[in-house]
Write an enzyme that holds these catalytic residues in place. Structure first.
Site, PDB file in Angstrom:
ATOM      1  N   ASP A  12       0.845  -1.204   0.000  1.00 16.28           N
ATOM      2  CA  ASP A  12       0.000   0.000   0.000  1.00 16.28           C
ATOM      3  C   ASP A  12       0.882   1.256   0.000  1.00 16.28           C
ATOM      4  O   ASP A  12       0.842   2.037   0.939  1.00 16.28           O
ATOM      5  CB  ASP A  12      -0.946  -0.011   1.225  1.00 16.28           C
ATOM      6  N   ASP A  17       6.891   1.137   1.734  1.00 19.03           N
ATOM      7  CA  ASP A  17       6.488   0.161   0.710  1.00 19.03           C
ATOM      8  C   ASP A  17       7.308   0.388  -0.561  1.00 19.03           C
ATOM      9  O   ASP A  17       7.707  -0.573  -1.230  1.00 19.03           O
ATOM     10  CB  ASP A  17       5.017   0.325   0.326  1.00 19.03           C
ATOM     11  N   VAL A 131       2.865  -6.192   3.194  1.00 10.42           N
ATOM     12  CA  VAL A 131       3.386  -5.007   3.886  1.00 10.42           C
ATOM     13  C   VAL A 131       2.307  -3.922   4.008  1.00 10.42           C
ATOM     14  O   VAL A 131       2.615  -2.744   4.129  1.00 10.42           O
ATOM     15  CB  VAL A 131       4.673  -4.478   3.195  1.00 10.42           C
ATOM     16  N   HIS A 269       9.993   0.010   7.780  1.00 10.59           N
ATOM     17  CA  HIS A 269       9.310  -1.223   8.182  1.00 10.59           C
ATOM     18  C   HIS A 269       9.194  -2.276   7.077  1.00 10.59           C
ATOM     19  O   HIS A 269       9.606  -3.425   7.235  1.00 10.59           O
ATOM     20  CB  HIS A 269       7.893  -0.916   8.674  1.00 10.59           C
ATOM     21  N   ASP A 270       8.562  -1.857   5.969  1.00 11.43           N
ATOM     22  CA  ASP A 270       8.189  -2.844   4.950  1.00 11.43           C
ATOM     23  C   ASP A 270       9.401  -3.481   4.281  1.00 11.43           C
ATOM     24  O   ASP A 270       9.358  -4.644   3.859  1.00 11.43           O
ATOM     25  CB  ASP A 270       7.304  -2.185   3.895  1.00 11.43           C
TER      26      ASP A 270
HETATM   27  C1  BDR Z   1       3.236  -0.039   8.517  1.00  9.56           C
HETATM   28  O1  BDR Z   1       2.234   0.967   8.401  1.00  9.56           O
HETATM   29  C2  BDR Z   1       2.402   1.695   7.243  1.00  9.56           C
HETATM   30  O2  BDR Z   1       2.245   3.057   7.487  1.00  9.56           O
HETATM   31  C3  BDR Z   1       3.764   1.347   6.705  1.00  9.56           C
HETATM   32  O3  BDR Z   1       3.772   1.394   5.287  1.00  9.56           O
HETATM   33  C4  BDR Z   1       4.012  -0.024   7.229  1.00  9.56           C
HETATM   34  O4  BDR Z   1       3.538  -0.996   6.354  1.00  9.56           O
HETATM   35  C5  BDR Z   1       4.044   0.223   9.760  1.00  9.56           C
HETATM   36  O5  BDR Z   1       3.222   0.237  10.876  1.00  9.56           O
HETATM   37 CA    CA Z   2       2.914  -0.497   4.065  1.00 11.07          CA
END
Ligand code: BDR
Ligand code: CA
Length: 346
Positions: A12, A17, A131, A269-270
């Site tokens: 997303d 991402d 993700v 994160h992703d």
């Molecule tokens: C997740 O939330 C989204 O905002 C980021 O893309 C990630 O997938 C982290 O909490």
């Molecule tokens: Ca994401």
């Protein structure tokens, strides 16, 4: 030669991402069969446009499929959104990635149909890397339950064991569609969960972002821009996405969380989920345990619970591994190495 790992990336975009997409498409170890897009960080038309911008920017031939425009049911429940306060005030994403508008389109098939068809036709050798919110995956499981036996593994960025970022207890991806997350967690397929506890251990610092920029390839420069956006986004946030230290006391179950607000670094994160698929040793602590998602509408709504103390005592087969730590040096090196390339594998 080692077989490439076949993956479908469900995303997303989203700044992190976008970096995850780059890492996946530049990896020689992965065969990215398709990218499915879901409503999440932004509404679907925006996350889809951003995915297509990435595909165009990289000159990739990977097929992109538009997925669900809404969470399964959570928007129908008045006690839920938008009343739940967001803990974080930062915006690390923006509406559109700063890339030329996409002149290419998505495939005609819906992402959920693509997932079902591709998995059913497969030899059970496809890993789903998620993700974003789990709407597309849950919908595919509901539409064709036989895909469950066909999924090799689900590698999913989401949840928090101790950490949270969207409410006092939950992480965004699972909170955004808790019923979908619960359906996926309750499904007996092997899963590796990369919660905030691990992704916060794999941050990129401002200096490392500058180093990335100096690599000079379009991908490295764009990723550096996104990393800086994320670092800046966390700085303006008074309580911050929780930048924490998780300390285990050896031999005991006690854990202590130390919150720190030095924000010259940010998690991507992703990208850690993709990095894990490329080289699992980037995750340094993986706990075998079942995972549940709270859907009770209260303060814990959308929270992931990792049963690290095995309270289910073997009554349910353990199907998940939850990452609690990561090697940030290795992660950042992986970014440098992959983003210095100019031609995607696909
Ligand atoms: C997740 O939330 C989204 O905002 C980021 O893309 C990630 O997938 C982290 O909490
Ligand atoms: Ca994401």
């Amino acid at each position: 030669m080692e077989d490439k790992k076949k993956i479908i990336l469900d995303c997303d975009p989203g700044s992190d991402d976008a970096i995850a997409i780059m890492l996946a498409l530049f990896s020689e170890k992965l065969d990215v069969l398709g990218i499915t897009v879901v409503n999440g960080n932004r509404i679907l038309p925006k996350t889809l446009e951003n995915t297509l911008r990435m595909k165009q920017f990289l000159g990739s031939s990977v097929p992109v499929y538009a997925g669900c425009v809404e969470p399964l049911v959570c928007n129908l429940i008045p006690e839920r959104k938008p009343e739940l306060p967001r803990v974080t005030k930062n915006d690390c994403h923006g509406d559109y990635l700063k890339l030329p508008e996409a002149t290419i389109g998505a495939e005609h098939q819906h992402a959920v149909n693509y997932l079902v068809d591709t998995l059913m036709e497969s030899d059970g050798d496809i890993t789903l890397v998620t993700v974003g919110p789990l709407t597309n995956i849950a919908m595919a499981i509901r539409m064709e339950p036989r895909i469950v036996g066909k999924i090799k593994e689900i590698v999913s960025m989401g949840g928090g064991h101790i950490a949270c970022n969207i409410s006092s207890s939950a992480e965004f991806n699972y909170w955004a569609d808790p019923e979908a997350a619960k359906i996926v967690m309750d499904t007996p397929v092997p899963k590796v969960i990369l919660p905030l506890d691990a992704t916060w251990k794999a941050c990129i610092s401002y200096d490392e972002a500058k180093e990335l920029e100096r690599i000079g390839t379009p991908a490295a420069k764009f990723a550096a821009e996104l990393a800086k956006l994320r670092i800046e986004g966390l700085k303006v946030n008074d309580v911050s996405e929780h930048n924490f230290e998780l300390r285990h006391t050896p031999g005991t179950v006690a854990e202590k969380v130390l919150y720190r607000y030095d924000t010259d670094r940010a998690p991507i994160h992703d990208a850690l989920a993709v990095a894990y698929c490329i080289d699992p040793s980037v995750v340094t602590e993986l706990v075998d345990c079942n995972v549940d998602i709270d859907i009770s509408l209260g303060l814990c709504d959308g929270r992931m619970v990792a049963d690290v103390h095995n309270t289910l005592k073997g009554s349910a087969p353990v199907t998940a591994k939850v990452a609690l730590n990561a090697d940030s040096g290795k992660f950042v090196q992986m970014l440098f190495e992959h983003l210095s390339k100019t031609v995607p594998v696909k």
